[in-house]
Write a protein that holds these residues in place. Structure first.
Motif, mmCIF file in Angstrom:
data_model
loop_
_atom_site.group_PDB
_atom_site.id
_atom_site.type_symbol
_atom_site.label_atom_id
_atom_site.label_comp_id
_atom_site.label_asym_id
_atom_site.label_seq_id
_atom_site.Cartn_x
_atom_site.Cartn_y
_atom_site.Cartn_z
ATOM 1 N N MET A 37 4.463 46.871 22.919
ATOM 2 C CA MET A 37 3.281 46.061 22.638
ATOM 3 C C MET A 37 2.235 46.352 23.716
ATOM 4 N N SER A 38 1.226 45.497 23.807
ATOM 5 C CA SER A 38 0.111 45.790 24.717
ATOM 6 C C SER A 38 0.570 46.094 26.135
ATOM 7 N N HIS A 39 1.554 45.351 26.635
ATOM 8 C CA HIS A 39 1.946 45.465 28.041
ATOM 9 C C HIS A 39 3.022 46.524 28.302
ATOM 10 N N ASP A 40 3.619 47.064 27.238
ATOM 11 C CA ASP A 40 4.728 48.002 27.490
ATOM 12 C C ASP A 40 4.790 49.177 26.514
ATOM 13 N N TYR A 41 3.670 49.453 25.809
ATOM 14 C CA TYR A 41 3.749 50.553 24.840
ATOM 15 C C TYR A 41 3.887 51.924 25.506
ATOM 16 N N LYS A 42 3.449 52.048 26.748
ATOM 17 C CA LYS A 42 3.609 53.322 27.457
ATOM 18 C C LYS A 42 5.079 53.676 27.592
ATOM 19 N N VAL A 72 3.918 51.588 17.639
ATOM 20 C CA VAL A 72 3.708 50.566 18.658
ATOM 21 C C VAL A 72 2.840 49.472 18.053
ATOM 22 N N ARG A 73 3.087 48.225 18.463
ATOM 23 C CA ARG A 73 2.435 47.057 17.874
ATOM 24 C C ARG A 73 1.525 46.422 18.931
ATOM 25 N N VAL A 74 0.223 46.676 18.833
ATOM 26 C CA VAL A 74 -0.707 46.280 19.894
ATOM 27 C C VAL A 74 -1.722 45.277 19.361
ATOM 28 N N ARG A 109 2.449 55.939 15.503
ATOM 29 C CA ARG A 109 1.512 55.143 14.712
ATOM 30 C C ARG A 109 1.123 53.886 15.477
ATOM 31 N N LEU A 110 -0.183 53.642 15.563
ATOM 32 C CA LEU A 110 -0.695 52.445 16.217
ATOM 33 C C LEU A 110 -0.901 51.348 15.182
ATOM 34 N N ILE A 111 -0.173 50.247 15.342
ATOM 35 C CA ILE A 111 -0.324 49.097 14.459
ATOM 36 C C ILE A 111 -1.130 48.043 15.203
ATOM 37 N N ALA A 112 -2.293 47.718 14.660
ATOM 38 C CA ALA A 112 -3.160 46.710 15.261
ATOM 39 C C ALA A 112 -2.677 45.330 14.823
ATOM 40 N N VAL A 113 -2.202 44.548 15.770
ATOM 41 C CA VAL A 113 -1.623 43.241 15.454
ATOM 42 C C VAL A 113 -2.742 42.201 15.389
ATOM 43 N N ASP A 157 -3.411 50.552 9.847
ATOM 44 C CA ASP A 157 -2.185 49.755 9.925
ATOM 45 C C ASP A 157 -2.424 48.477 10.708
ATOM 46 N N PHE A 158 -2.090 47.345 10.075
ATOM 47 C CA PHE A 158 -2.267 46.041 10.717
ATOM 48 C C PHE A 158 -0.987 45.226 10.592
ATOM 49 N N GLY A 159 -0.648 44.504 11.657
ATOM 50 C CA GLY A 159 0.567 43.716 11.687
ATOM 51 C C GLY A 159 0.292 42.227 11.720
ATOM 52 N N GLU A 160 1.086 41.471 10.971
ATOM 53 C CA GLU A 160 0.984 40.018 10.943
ATOM 54 C C GLU A 160 2.351 39.399 11.199
#
Length: 227
Positions: free
Chosen positions: A197-202, A212-214, A33-37, A56-59
């Protein structure tokens, strides 16, 4: 003023990347699941991401989540930042998942607030795998005691684990750290793993992440002047 990012394109690009990595790992398509932060970003940005299919959105901050809950409908909110006991009231009934449970005292408050509004709150335990003093989360060796203590709370549903890697880690170091969370999850039968996160979700996906929280790769750099 910074240039407005192409949020719809960015979201689709990240989602395609997440799905591609997932399939290359031999995992079921769509199983991550991709969570857009969206922390510090305005409601208009969230709506643009929704147009691209984001749900899905993260705060980080409970008050920001609560405010955006009133501004945007059709969103599954995630509280991903550190949560203080006195801020729980802002998000109970508004957030689908709390990623940052890190104490029994916090669990007790979540249980009380959830019971008062007649819901069972899904949570993840934040584990400080790296051992950095600046990071929140419980020590891995304290996880069994935490899991046992959570059994007394009928309105808290513990579904998995969350961790944050260390900025500057290499890909191999990230994989090693994320794999430790996966091993803990497997040991205790916990399916959900929020990491990457953006730099290490791979590396997180390769190590078993289910979420993952991107943020930056979708919305651009955070602007803390936005209220």
């Amino acid at each position: 003023m910074s240039e407005v990012p192409d949020i719809r394109k960015n979201y689709i690009d990240v989602l395609n990347s997440v799905n591609k990595i997932t399939e290359e790992c031999g995992r079921k398509p769509g199983s991550v699941r991709l969570i857009a932060v969206s922390k510090t970003k305005p409601a208009e940005y969230i709506k643009e991401a929704m147009e691209a299919g984001a749900v899905d959105f993260g705060e980080n901050k409970p008050q920001e989540l609560a405010a955006k809950y009133e501004q945007v409908s059709g969103v599954r909110w995630h509280q991903i930042g550190h949560l203080q006991k006195n801020k729980v009231r802002h998000i109970i009934g508004k957030t689908a998942l709390i990623h940052s449970l890190d104490s029994i005292e916090l669990a007790k408050e979540i249980d009380k607030r959830a019971k008062a509004v007649g819901i069972v709150q899904d949570v993840l335990i934040q584990v400080n795998i790296s051992g950095e003093e600046s990071k929140f989360g419980i020590n891995p060796e304290n996880l069994p005691e935490m899991l046992e203590s959570l059994k007394e709370f009928s309105n808290v549903n513990m579904t998995g684990l969350m961790t944050i890697s260390v900025r500057g880690y290499s890909q191999d170091e990230n994989r090693k750290l994320f794999s430790k969370l996966r091993e803990l999850g497997s040991k205790y039968g916990l399916r959900e793993l929020s990491m990457g996160m953006s730099h290490d979700y791979k590396e997180a996906i390769e190590s078993g992440a289910t979420m993952v929280r991107v943020g930056t790769s979708i919305f651009g750099e955070r602007d803390y002047s936005l209220k």
